[in-house]
Scaffold this motif. Structure first.
Motif, PDB file in Angstrom:
ATOM      1  N   ARG A 145       0.840  -1.211   0.000  1.00 16.10           N
ATOM      2  CA  ARG A 145       0.000   0.000   0.000  1.00 16.10           C
ATOM      3  C   ARG A 145       0.872   1.258   0.000  1.00 16.10           C
ATOM      4  O   ARG A 145       0.594   2.214  -0.723  1.00 16.10           O
ATOM      5  CB  ARG A 145      -0.942   0.015   1.196  1.00 16.10           C
ATOM      6  CG  ARG A 145      -2.162  -0.878   1.041  1.00 16.10           C
ATOM      7  CD  ARG A 145      -3.230  -0.581   2.090  1.00 16.10           C
ATOM      8  NE  ARG A 145      -2.732  -0.639   3.458  1.00 16.10           N
ATOM      9  CZ  ARG A 145      -2.642  -1.742   4.199  1.00 16.10           C
ATOM     10  NH1 ARG A 145      -3.023  -2.904   3.686  1.00 16.10           N
ATOM     11  NH2 ARG A 145      -2.195  -1.706   5.433  1.00 16.10           N
ATOM     12  N   ARG A 149       0.976   4.185  -2.879  1.00 10.22           N
ATOM     13  CA  ARG A 149       0.779   5.620  -2.571  1.00 10.22           C
ATOM     14  C   ARG A 149       1.957   6.440  -3.081  1.00 10.22           C
ATOM     15  O   ARG A 149       1.789   7.505  -3.664  1.00 10.22           O
ATOM     16  CB  ARG A 149       0.612   5.834  -1.074  1.00 10.22           C
ATOM     17  CG  ARG A 149      -0.772   5.568  -0.557  1.00 10.22           C
ATOM     18  CD  ARG A 149      -1.010   6.143   0.830  1.00 10.22           C
ATOM     19  NE  ARG A 149       0.047   5.896   1.787  1.00 10.22           N
ATOM     20  CZ  ARG A 149       0.070   4.912   2.678  1.00 10.22           C
ATOM     21  NH1 ARG A 149      -0.915   4.052   2.742  1.00 10.22           N
ATOM     22  NH2 ARG A 149       1.074   4.790   3.526  1.00 10.22           N
ATOM     23  N   ARG A 153       1.883   9.429  -5.945  1.00 13.06           N
ATOM     24  CA  ARG A 153       2.418  10.776  -5.714  1.00 13.06           C
ATOM     25  C   ARG A 153       3.453  11.141  -6.770  1.00 13.06           C
ATOM     26  O   ARG A 153       3.521  12.265  -7.221  1.00 13.06           O
ATOM     27  CB  ARG A 153       3.043  10.870  -4.317  1.00 13.06           C
ATOM     28  CG  ARG A 153       2.020  11.016  -3.221  1.00 13.06           C
ATOM     29  CD  ARG A 153       2.669  11.440  -1.908  1.00 13.06           C
ATOM     30  NE  ARG A 153       3.693  10.523  -1.446  1.00 13.06           N
ATOM     31  CZ  ARG A 153       3.511   9.514  -0.603  1.00 13.06           C
ATOM     32  NH1 ARG A 153       2.310   9.277  -0.125  1.00 13.06           N
ATOM     33  NH2 ARG A 153       4.520   8.744  -0.236  1.00 13.06           N
TER      34      ARG A 153
END
Length: 157
Positions: A145, A149, A153
């Motif tokens: 996870r 992320r 980004r």
């Protein structure tokens, strides 16, 4: 060519570790000029990470104690590496870019980065040996996870 690669690796490692050393130094400051102005900001301490791991993976008391012991036992080695990086960083500030000693410090930083990587992997292995298969799976899910992320980004940039 090998010297150039080593020098580049050393400069990157020095930069990264310098940031960590700076953040570590900031953690000890007190008062209104303490970084972002309050507790909870900055890099988490190793024991804060242990606590977060214990909560997320639902470690029992024995596991928690074993992980804490692993982290505590590694502190002197980690501190020694930080101090060596700091000494090299301070020495670099005193040198001219063309000074021959810069190459020696760069090589030293490469060796320290290698030692640090091996130490962190050893610690990780010791901690993983304490965890159950289910906890290891949950840990891997959390890492995945975080990776996703991070990639999202990076795509926004």
């Amino acid at each position: 060519m090998r010297v150039i690669k080593t020098a580049v690796l050393a400069v990157v490692a020095t930069t990264l570790l310098s940031a960590a050393v700076y953040a570590d130094g900031q953690r000890g400051r007190q008062g209104p000029d303490r970084g972002f102005g309050g507790p909870g900001f900055g890099m988490p301490t190793p024991m804060m990470r242990v606590e977060r791991m214990a909560e997320r993976l639902d470690l029992d008391d024995v596991q928690r104690e074993r992980v804490e012991n692993i982290v505590t036992a590694a502190k002197p080695e980690l501190k020694a590496l930080r101090e060596q990086f700091r000494a090299n960083h301070d020495a670099l500030k005193e040198l001219d870019a063309n000074d021959a000693e810069v190459q020696n410090i760069a090589i030293s930083n490469g060796e320290l980065a290698t030692e640090g990587t091996l130490l962190v992997m050893r610690i990780r292995g010791e901690i993983h040996a304490v965890l159950t298969e289910e906890q290891l799976a949950k840990l891997a899910e959390g890492q995945e996870r975080r990776k996703e992320r991070f990639e999202r980004r990076q795509e926004r940039r």
